[in-house]
Structure formats: C-alpha cells, structure tokens
Design an enzyme around this catalytic site. Structure first.
Site, PDB file in Angstrom:
ATOM      1  N   HIS A   1      47.208  47.457  45.108  1.00 28.28           N
ATOM      2  CA  HIS A   1      46.938  48.602  46.082  1.00 28.28           C
ATOM      3  C   HIS A   1      47.568  47.965  47.548  1.00 28.28           C
ATOM      4  CE1 HIS A   1      44.059  50.106  43.251  1.00 28.28           C
ATOM      5  NE2 HIS A   1      43.202  49.172  43.270  1.00 28.28           N
TER       6      HIS A   1
ATOM      7  N   ASP B   1      45.799  47.971  34.886  1.00 35.40           N
ATOM      8  CA  ASP B   1      44.493  48.011  35.613  1.00 35.40           C
ATOM      9  C   ASP B   1      44.125  49.252  35.664  1.00 35.40           C
ATOM     10  OD1 ASP B   1      43.256  46.060  38.024  1.00 35.40           O
ATOM     11  OD2 ASP B   1      43.106  48.407  38.351  1.00 35.40           O
TER      12      ASP B   1
ATOM     13  N   HIS C   1      42.843  50.856  37.912  1.00 34.96           N
ATOM     14  CA  HIS C   1      43.081  51.854  38.988  1.00 34.96           C
ATOM     15  C   HIS C   1      44.703  51.990  38.977  1.00 34.96           C
ATOM     16  CE1 HIS C   1      39.192  49.838  39.695  1.00 34.96           C
ATOM     17  NE2 HIS C   1      38.892  51.034  40.036  1.00 34.96           N
TER      18      HIS C   1
ATOM     19  N   ASP D   1      39.971  45.612  34.147  1.00 35.48           N
ATOM     20  CA  ASP D   1      38.899  46.463  34.556  1.00 35.48           C
ATOM     21  C   ASP D   1      38.702  47.727  33.751  1.00 35.48           C
ATOM     22  OD1 ASP D   1      41.045  47.194  36.130  1.00 35.48           O
ATOM     23  OD2 ASP D   1      40.182  47.191  37.992  1.00 35.48           O
TER      24      ASP D   1
ATOM     25  N   TYR E   1      36.127  42.854  36.483  1.00 32.78           N
ATOM     26  CA  TYR E   1      34.909  42.449  37.631  1.00 32.78           C
ATOM     27  C   TYR E   1      33.590  42.061  36.772  1.00 32.78           C
ATOM     28  CZ  TYR E   1      38.222  44.131  40.648  1.00 32.78           C
ATOM     29  OH  TYR E   1      39.372  44.490  41.528  1.00 32.78           O
TER      30      TYR E   1
END
Ligand code: SP5
Ligand code: ZN
Length: 367
Positions: free
Chosen positions: A184, A220, A222, A310, A349
């Site tokens: 990010h 990932d 995201h 995740d 996570y």
C-alpha cells in the site's frame, strides 16, 4: 523389534525455498489503529512474523539472515523526503513532547494536505510537527513508533537479500518474510499498515540485476495501490492483482478497479481482478490463472509475488474465502511460469492459520 509392518510415515521433503529474515522486523509495534476515531488494537502485530517464521522453518526451509543493503534501490522506489521523514519523525515527536502532552505514544496524523485543502496552492513544509504527520501518511491506521523505521528498513533488506539469492541463481525461488508489509506504500505516500514497498524494491532490484521485464503478482486480499502507482506508467514492470472489490466497499476503496490498465509506456502492463465478497477457491483461482496468463503474455523474465494470505476464509480483514489448498494451488499455477521468483510477505492476520497458509503457498511456488 520387527518394524516391517509399521505404517510407513514418509518424512515430507524439506521446503527447498530459503526463508530470508531480519530480526529488525519485530521492532515495529503498532500498538493501535485509529479506526473511525476509535483507538482499536493493531492488526499488523509482530507475532505474525514469529508464527510464520516458525511454520516455514518447521517445513524445512533454510534460514538466511538478511544482509544490510544501501539505499540505492530503495531510493529508486521512494521519495527521499519520505524516507527522511520515516527515519526521523518518531524521535522528533518524542523530543517535541507529544508523547507527554497530549500523550500520543505514536505518530498519528490529524490533518491531510489534500487537493481540496491546498486549493491549488503549493504544498509547503508545515512548521508544526503534528501537521507534518499527514504529509505522507494517508490514513489513521498506520502509526509510527519506536522501531517502525528499523523494522521497515529490515524488511527492505530481506527483500533485497532474496533478490540477491535469486539473481545469483543460488535458488529459483526465495521467500522474504517482510514485516511490516509494503504494497500500500507509494512513492511519497504510506498507509494500510505499510511504510516501504518491499515488493516494488524487489522488482527494482531484479531489474538492476539484469532482468529485463519483471512481473509483480499480488495475491493479498487487498489491492496493492502503492505498487500499482509506482509502476503504472512503466512498460518494463507488469503489475497484476487479485483482491476484494474496492467498488463493493473494501480497502483501499479508491483504486483497484478492473479498468485501470496503465498509462503511457505502461499501457497494458497493469491488470486488476476485483472479486466479490464471499468468493472462494474457484473464483479466486480462476483470477490467479488469468494473472498468470497475463504474466506469460507480458514475457516477464522474473517475478515478484506479493504474498498476502489475508484472502483466507478465517482472516478477519477480508471477506474472501480461499482455503489452504487454494493458496497451494495458486503457488503451483505461478510456479508453472518457471520464472526466477522472489516472494515477499504482505498481509495475513489470523495468527492460528497464517503459518500453514504461507507454507502451502511457498511450497506451491517451489513447484
Ligand atoms: C497489507 C494489508 O493487508 N493491509 C490491509 C490494510 C487494510 N486495512 C483496512 C482496515 C479496515 C478496517 N479494519 C478494522 C480493524 C480495526 N482494528
Ligand atoms: Zn491485505
């Protein structure tokens, strides 16, 4: 004793992928995330790295300590002013007394110099340190504390050490256990629990080592808005991502849509595969297959995998429902490209399942 009729329990072959690790990665302790004004527990905790490390070592991967690298490749990715900021802001914050009054134990932004605030005026350097805190950080979830810089810099060293192992052909695949994650983070922007973009640094490192065309594949949950932005106008680096649809209300909300295809020399070298919440192995692996096809078409000579786990069903931060077998299969699909590969850790996570998910993926990547 006759053991001839005992169940043959074959010892599983040791995972033939070096685990690159920097102990500095444990030094970042986020403590908290400010979520909608509420101080909540941090999700990107140091225990993530510890459980992944234990699982990957238990699978038999050889441990390689990250070696210190200079700033040459890192400076190709990030603005020098942001690097200086990240290196110096916490000690400056303490010196200025913010940890005592108002009692802010971490650097948290309160004001962001958006285009709306500036109204077309030039971006000046604000006098107040608490105003500087919003200059590079774009959310309230990515706090800076003691050890944040050392950890982020250690993660970069791990990524670059993995690049060294792959580009010197000591191994086809290397895994860097980077923490904090990076995808990010953009040239002069950080957020989403990321500070320095480890995957982008790895891609630049592979280019510097002579690989002509590098693909970054981001699995990932995201969208890796930072990585996309860094390579959006570059023709020699492909970025492809499968992630939960930002258009359905998921982080990073503003980017990661299917119509983002790159610009200029980078036109056609960006590919997004947004998925609906609730997507499981079938839909997710179909998207991974499309990304692998795009990488083959791009004619990449090396690959970076932004390995976030995740998207797994148990993960608290995403609504995707990928299984451990799904992650293994994704590794196999990407391995079939036959490319020199650096995998870098991104998100993931759920502490109880993190290790197994990473082992499954890395074992797939090794073919
Ligand atoms: C690397 C990575 O996976 N970053 C993910 C960043 C997404 N964070 C979005 C947070 C959305 C709200 N989560 C609530 C958690 C409250 N502690
Ligand atoms: Zn993520």
């Amino acid at each position: 004793m006759d053991t001839s009729d005992r169940d043959p329990t074959p010892t599983p072959a040791a995972l033939p992928v070096p685990l690159v690790w920097s102990a500095h990665c444990l030094l970042h302790q986020p403590l908290a995330e400010i979520w909608l004004g509420v101080r909540t527990d941090g999700t990107e905790v140091a225990a993530r790295a510890t459980v992944i490390k234990e699982a990957v070592l238990a699978a038999g991967a050889p441990l390689v300590e990250a070696t210190a690298h200079g700033d040459q490749t890192l400076s190709r990715v990030h603005d020098q002013a942001m690097l200086d900021y990240l290196r110096t802001i916490y000690p400056a914050w303490v010196d200025a007394g913010y940890t005592i009054d108002p009692g802010a134990d971490r650097v948290v932004p309160y004001l962001f110099p958006t285009q709306g605030l500036l109204g077309g005026m030039e971006l000046r350097e604000p006098a107040a340190l608490h105003a500087r805190a919003g200059r590079y950080c774009y959310d309230t979830m990515t706090l800076v504390g003691p050890g944040t810089w050392e950890a982020a810099r250690g993660a970069v060293d791990a990524a670059l050490t993995a690049v060294d192992l792959v580009s010197s052909r000591q191994t086809r695949v290397a895994y860097a256990l980077c923490r904090p994650p990076g995808h990010h983070a953009g040239r002069d922007a950080f957020g989403g629990s990321c500070y320095l973009n480890n995957a982008a640094v790895a891609a630049e490192g592979l280019l510097a080592a002579g690989h002509r065309r590098v693909a970054v594949v981001d699995i990932d949950a995201h969208h890796g808005n930072g990585t996309q932005s860094l390579f959006y106008d570059r023709g020699e680096v492909f970025y492809g991502s499968v992630h939960v649809d930002p258009g359905a209300g998921w982080f990073p909300h503003y980017v990661g849509f299917a119509d983002e295809l790159g610009v200029g020399a980078g036109t056609g070298a960006n590919r997004n595969e947004p998925l609906a919440a609730g997507t499981g192995d079938q839909g997710w692996l179909a998207a991974v297959d499309r990304l692998a096809g795009a990488v083959a078409h791009f004619d990449a000579t090396a690959m970076v995998v932004s390995l976030g786990v995740d998207a797994a069903a148990d993960d608290p931060e995403s609504p995707l429902l990928v299984s451990v077998d799904g992650y293994h299969e994704a590794g196999l699909v990407l391995s079939a490209l036959g490319l020199p590969t650096v995998a870098v850790q991104e998100g993931g996570y759920h502490l109880d399942t993190l290790g197994g998910l990473v082992v499954a993926t890395v074992s797939g990547l090794s073919g």
